[in-house]
Design a protein around this motif. Structure first.
Motif, PDB file in Angstrom:
ATOM      1  N   ARG A  12      21.924  19.991   7.255  1.00  0.00           N
ATOM      2  CA  ARG A  12      21.356  20.521   8.139  1.00  0.00           C
ATOM      3  C   ARG A  12      21.582  21.807   8.630  1.00  0.00           C
ATOM      4  NH1 ARG A  12      22.688  15.340  11.209  1.00  0.00           N
ATOM      5  NH2 ARG A  12      24.314  16.480  12.423  1.00  0.00           N
ATOM      6  N   PHE A  13      22.830  22.123   8.542  1.00  0.00           N
ATOM      7  CA  PHE A  13      23.051  23.794   8.646  1.00  0.00           C
ATOM      8  C   PHE A  13      22.505  24.515   7.704  1.00  0.00           C
ATOM      9  CE2 PHE A  13      26.424  22.569  11.759  1.00  0.00           C
ATOM     10  CZ  PHE A  13      26.642  23.521  12.652  1.00  0.00           C
ATOM     11  N   LYS A  40      27.779  11.395   5.382  1.00  0.00           N
ATOM     12  CA  LYS A  40      27.534  12.046   6.689  1.00  0.00           C
ATOM     13  C   LYS A  40      28.243  13.365   6.745  1.00  0.00           C
ATOM     14  CE  LYS A  40      27.367   8.023   9.817  1.00  0.00           C
ATOM     15  NZ  LYS A  40      27.256   7.618  11.030  1.00  0.00           N
ATOM     16  N   LYS A  41      28.969  13.770   6.112  1.00  0.00           N
ATOM     17  CA  LYS A  41      29.560  15.052   5.966  1.00  0.00           C
ATOM     18  C   LYS A  41      28.333  16.060   5.243  1.00  0.00           C
ATOM     19  CE  LYS A  41      34.440  14.498   6.033  1.00  0.00           C
ATOM     20  NZ  LYS A  41      35.843  14.671   5.349  1.00  0.00           N
ATOM     21  N   GLU A  42      27.956  15.350   4.121  1.00  0.00           N
ATOM     22  CA  GLU A  42      26.883  16.099   3.205  1.00  0.00           C
ATOM     23  C   GLU A  42      25.580  16.458   4.213  1.00  0.00           C
ATOM     24  OE1 GLU A  42      24.369  15.827  -0.708  1.00  0.00           O
ATOM     25  OE2 GLU A  42      25.924  14.387  -0.660  1.00  0.00           O
ATOM     26  N   GLN A  43      25.205  15.344   5.190  1.00  0.00           N
ATOM     27  CA  GLN A  43      24.075  15.282   5.827  1.00  0.00           C
ATOM     28  C   GLN A  43      24.333  16.436   6.879  1.00  0.00           C
ATOM     29  OE1 GLN A  43      23.299  12.197   8.584  1.00  0.00           O
ATOM     30  NE2 GLN A  43      21.108  12.182   8.384  1.00  0.00           N
ATOM     31  N   PHE A  44      25.692  16.607   7.546  1.00  0.00           N
ATOM     32  CA  PHE A  44      25.792  17.861   8.361  1.00  0.00           C
ATOM     33  C   PHE A  44      25.736  19.207   7.653  1.00  0.00           C
ATOM     34  CE2 PHE A  44      28.832  20.629  10.346  1.00  0.00           C
ATOM     35  CZ  PHE A  44      28.604  20.148  11.739  1.00  0.00           C
ATOM     36  N   ASN A  45      26.147  19.261   6.425  1.00  0.00           N
ATOM     37  CA  ASN A  45      26.020  20.722   5.757  1.00  0.00           C
ATOM     38  C   ASN A  45      24.772  21.010   5.511  1.00  0.00           C
ATOM     39  OD1 ASN A  45      28.963  21.102   5.658  1.00  0.00           O
ATOM     40  ND2 ASN A  45      29.179  19.969   4.089  1.00  0.00           N
ATOM     41  N   VAL A  91      17.958  15.944   1.462  1.00  0.00           N
ATOM     42  CA  VAL A  91      18.102  15.479   3.139  1.00  0.00           C
ATOM     43  C   VAL A  91      17.440  14.035   3.005  1.00  0.00           C
ATOM     44  CG1 VAL A  91      17.230  15.963   5.346  1.00  0.00           C
ATOM     45  CG2 VAL A  91      17.762  17.995   3.849  1.00  0.00           C
ATOM     46  N   ARG A 148      19.833  10.714   3.638  1.00  0.00           N
ATOM     47  CA  ARG A 148      19.359   9.720   5.063  1.00  0.00           C
ATOM     48  C   ARG A 148      19.266   8.439   4.314  1.00  0.00           C
ATOM     49  NH1 ARG A 148      15.080  12.451   6.916  1.00  0.00           N
ATOM     50  NH2 ARG A 148      13.599  10.888   6.158  1.00  0.00           N
TER      51      ARG A 148
END
Length: 67
Positions: free
Chosen positions: A29-30, A22-27, A43, A47
């Motif tokens: 997205r940024f 989830k942290k990687e997904q957040f990064n 990505v 997911r």
């Protein structure tokens, strides 16, 4: 990450891996929003890994209730 790898993990390992993804997904997205994302396929892969972990967690949860 393969489903067989996820099935072999303990509940704590699953939770840790889910948090990491989830942290990687957040990064990611940024990075995508700022135009710095190089591997766009990552990505989708992250997911799917998150979904795979959540599915295994839910299966175990249901199995505990039934058993």
């Amino acid at each position: 990450m393969k489903a067989s790898e996820v099935k072999d993990m303990t509940p704590d390992q699953l939770q840790d891996e889910l948090l990491k993804l989830k942290k990687e997904q957040f990064n990611l997205r940024f990075q995508g929003a700022s135009g710095q994302l190089e591997k766009t396929s990552r990505v989708r892969q992250v997911r799917r890994d998150i979904a795979r972990i959540k599915t295994i967690q839910r299966q175990r949860e249901v199995a505990q209730v039934k058993g």
